[in-house]
Design a protein around this motif. Structure first.
Motif, mmCIF file in Angstrom:
data_model
loop_
_atom_site.group_PDB
_atom_site.id
_atom_site.type_symbol
_atom_site.label_atom_id
_atom_site.label_comp_id
_atom_site.label_asym_id
_atom_site.label_seq_id
_atom_site.Cartn_x
_atom_site.Cartn_y
_atom_site.Cartn_z
ATOM 1 N N LEU A 17 0.842 -1.194 0.000
ATOM 2 C CA LEU A 17 0.000 0.000 0.000
ATOM 3 C C LEU A 17 0.875 1.242 0.000
ATOM 4 C CD1 LEU A 17 -2.801 1.435 0.415
ATOM 5 C CD2 LEU A 17 -2.285 1.333 2.882
ATOM 6 N N SER A 18 0.646 2.116 -0.968
ATOM 7 C CA SER A 18 1.261 3.438 -0.969
ATOM 8 C C SER A 18 0.249 4.428 -0.394
ATOM 9 C CB SER A 18 1.640 3.871 -2.387
ATOM 10 O OG SER A 18 2.623 3.032 -2.937
ATOM 11 N N ILE A 19 0.723 5.325 0.480
ATOM 12 C CA ILE A 19 -0.129 6.385 1.018
ATOM 13 C C ILE A 19 0.519 7.716 0.670
ATOM 14 C CG2 ILE A 19 -1.242 7.353 3.057
ATOM 15 C CD1 ILE A 19 -0.953 4.671 4.443
ATOM 16 N N LEU A 20 -0.195 8.546 -0.077
ATOM 17 C CA LEU A 20 0.335 9.837 -0.499
ATOM 18 C C LEU A 20 -0.015 10.914 0.520
ATOM 19 C CD1 LEU A 20 -0.462 9.921 -4.320
ATOM 20 C CD2 LEU A 20 1.484 8.918 -3.131
ATOM 21 N N ILE A 21 0.925 11.825 0.762
ATOM 22 C CA ILE A 21 0.699 12.974 1.644
ATOM 23 C C ILE A 21 0.542 14.236 0.805
ATOM 24 C CG2 ILE A 21 1.518 14.279 3.647
ATOM 25 C CD1 ILE A 21 3.715 12.209 3.998
ATOM 26 N N TYR A 22 -0.563 14.925 1.023
ATOM 27 C CA TYR A 22 -0.730 16.285 0.514
ATOM 28 C C TYR A 22 -1.066 17.188 1.698
ATOM 29 C CZ TYR A 22 -1.159 14.209 -4.167
ATOM 30 O OH TYR A 22 -0.933 13.523 -5.340
ATOM 31 N N HIS A 23 -0.957 18.475 1.492
ATOM 32 C CA HIS A 23 -1.416 19.460 2.466
ATOM 33 C C HIS A 23 -2.449 20.360 1.795
ATOM 34 C CE1 HIS A 23 2.233 18.028 4.466
ATOM 35 N NE2 HIS A 23 1.690 18.462 5.592
ATOM 36 N N ARG A 73 -1.365 -2.650 -6.725
ATOM 37 C CA ARG A 73 -1.210 -1.198 -6.941
ATOM 38 C C ARG A 73 -2.122 -0.376 -6.030
ATOM 39 N NH1 ARG A 73 -1.796 -1.465 -13.404
ATOM 40 N NH2 ARG A 73 -3.417 -2.905 -12.728
ATOM 41 N N ALA A 74 -2.359 -0.878 -4.802
ATOM 42 C CA ALA A 74 -3.226 -0.164 -3.852
ATOM 43 C C ALA A 74 -2.600 1.157 -3.437
ATOM 44 C CB ALA A 74 -3.470 -1.030 -2.627
ATOM 45 N N ILE A 75 -3.444 2.178 -3.338
ATOM 46 C CA ILE A 75 -2.943 3.510 -2.982
ATOM 47 C C ILE A 75 -4.024 4.281 -2.234
ATOM 48 C CG2 ILE A 75 -3.690 4.672 -5.106
ATOM 49 C CD1 ILE A 75 -0.902 6.051 -5.131
ATOM 50 N N CYS A 76 -3.604 5.082 -1.260
ATOM 51 C CA CYS A 76 -4.495 5.974 -0.518
ATOM 52 C C CYS A 76 -4.012 7.411 -0.683
ATOM 53 C CB CYS A 76 -4.508 5.642 0.976
ATOM 54 S SG CYS A 76 -5.313 4.096 1.414
ATOM 55 N N VAL A 77 -4.949 8.343 -0.685
ATOM 56 C CA VAL A 77 -4.645 9.775 -0.762
ATOM 57 C C VAL A 77 -5.017 10.412 0.568
ATOM 58 C CG1 VAL A 77 -5.234 11.957 -1.891
ATOM 59 C CG2 VAL A 77 -5.005 9.860 -3.254
ATOM 60 N N LYS A 287 3.431 4.026 6.867
ATOM 61 C CA LYS A 287 4.345 4.957 6.205
ATOM 62 C C LYS A 287 3.645 5.668 5.046
ATOM 63 C CE LYS A 287 8.492 2.366 7.452
ATOM 64 N NZ LYS A 287 9.692 1.626 6.964
ATOM 65 N N ARG A 288 4.209 6.832 4.682
ATOM 66 C CA ARG A 288 3.630 7.623 3.599
ATOM 67 C C ARG A 288 4.710 8.108 2.643
ATOM 68 N NH1 ARG A 288 -0.525 12.002 5.872
ATOM 69 N NH2 ARG A 288 1.044 12.399 7.466
#
Length: 308
Positions: A17-23, A73-77, A287-288
C-alpha cells in the motif's frame, strides 16, 4: 511508457500500500509554498492514479492489510492539517476521478486562526514589504529565494518550542512589524462536516499541531483524544484515523505516543517516514510518501520505484 510502468508495478509491487501525503491544493502557484501542488498538477496526479493504480479508502486499506488482501497497486490519498482548499479545490477533483481520501484536521485552527507555519510564511510573502524586524534586527527580504530562506530559518527556530511559546513567537513577529493576518485558510467546523458529507474520511491531527514527543504523557493524550471527540461531534461520524504532527518516528513521536493513540481509540495512524505498508505492519505506524515531481512520467516512475 505509463503502460510499461504499470506492468512493472503490477509485477514487482506485490501486495503493498502506498499512502500519499498532501497538504494544500492551490488554485495558483505560490512562490512561498513551491512544494504545494496547484489544481492543474493535482488533477493529473489523480487522473494518473485513477488510470494506473487501485485507489482505496484508508478504512478499506486497514482491513486489507489485516487480511492480507491488498489489491495490486493499492494507494491511498491523504491530506494533513485541514485547509479550506481541500474542500473547495481538491474535493471536486477527487470526485471527478472517484478517488477516496482522508483529511487529517488539527481542530484548533478551525476557529479562524491559521496554522503557525502559514502565519510565518505569509509574513515573508507580502511583496509590499522590503524588510522585516526579526529578533530585534531589521532584515532585508530580497527575492523569493531569500524570502524562503529567511522564512525557513524562522520555522526551524519555532518548530520545537512548547505550543504557547511557539505561538507567542509568531505573534511577536506580527506585533513587531505592525502587521495583521490575512483571511483564514483553514476549514471551520461546518466546512469539516461538509467535507465528511462528501464522502471524505476525516481523521485526527491533534488540537494544536504540537510536536508530541516534547509534551508530557498527559498533554499528549489531551491533544490526541480531544481532537477525536471534537471531530466526531462536528461530523456525527466515528473518527478512526490519526496523523502524527510532523510525523517522523523517534524524532517527533515515541512508542508512548503510539500507545496513547491506540488508547484514544484510533484504528490507524500515519507517520511521515517514507515507504509502503503491507500485511503484518503496525496499523498505528503506516508509512507515507510525498509526491513532488512536475511531470506525469517522473511522478509515476517514483511511485513505482517506492514500491520495490
Amino acid at each position: 511508457m505509463h503502460s510499461i510502468l504499470g506492468a512493472i508495478n503490477k509485477i514487482i509491487g506485490g501486495n503493498k500500500l502506498s499512502i500519499l501525503i498532501y497538504h494544500q491544493v492551490l488554485e495558483e502557484f505560490d512562490p512561498m509554498r513551491p512544494y504545494e501542488v496547484t489544481a492543474d498538477v493535482f488533477n493529473w496526479h489523480m487522473k494518473l492514479i485513477n488510470q494506473h493504480f487501485s485507489p482505496i479508502s484508508l478504512s478499506e486499506a486497514a482491513k486489507h492489510i489485516q487480511n492480507n488482501t491488498l489489491p495490486k497497486r493499492a494507494i491511498c490519498v491523504t491530506f494533513d492539517d485541514g485547509y479550506l482548499n481541500n474542500l473547495t479545490v481538491a474535493q471536486p477533483i477527487l470526485t471527478k476521478y472517484k478517488i477516496p481520501a482522508t483529511v487529517y484536521v488539527a481542530t484548533a485552527f478551525t476557529e479562524g486562526a491559521d496554522m503557525w507555519n502559514d502565519r510565518v510564511l505569509d509574513l515573508f510573502k507580502d511583496v509590499a514589504l522590503e524588510s522585516l524586524l526579526i529578533e530585534d534586527e531589521m532584515v532585508a527580504l530580497g527575492d523569493w529565494a531569500n524570502r524562503n530562506k529567511l522564512a525557513e530559518a524562522q520555522l526551524m527556530r519555532l518548530k520545537y518550542m512548547p505550543i504557547e511559546a511557539r505561538l507567542a513567537g509568531v505573534q511577536k513577529l506580527y506585533d513587531d512589524n505592525n502587521l495583521s493576518d490575512p483571511e483564514p485558510r483553514m476549514m471551520n467546523a461546518s466546512q469539516v462536516k461538509q467535507l465528511a458529507q462528501c464522502g471524505v474520511e476525516i481523521g485526527g491531527h491533534t488540537v494544536n499541531h504540537p510536536i508530541l514527543k516534547v509534551l508530557s504523557r498527559e498533554q499528549q493524550f489531551e491533544e490526541i483524544n480531544q481532537c477525536k471527540k471534537q471531530l466526531e461531534d462536528w461530523t456525527g461520524k466515528p473518527v478512526k484515523h490519526f496523523a502524527y504532527p510532523n510525523g517522523s518516528y523517534g524524532k517527533d513521536l515515541t512508542d508512548e505516543t503510539v500507545a496513547l493513540v491506540k488508547q484514544a481509540g484510533y484504528e490507524t495512524a500515519v507517520v511521515t517516514d517514507w515507504g509502503t505498508s503491507s500485511h503484518g505492519d503496525d496499523l498505528l505506524r503506516l508509512k507515507r510518501f510525498t509526491p513532488w515531481d512536475t511531470s506525469p512520467f517522473k511522478f509515476h516512475a517514483r511511485l513505482v520505484k517506492s514500491r520495490i
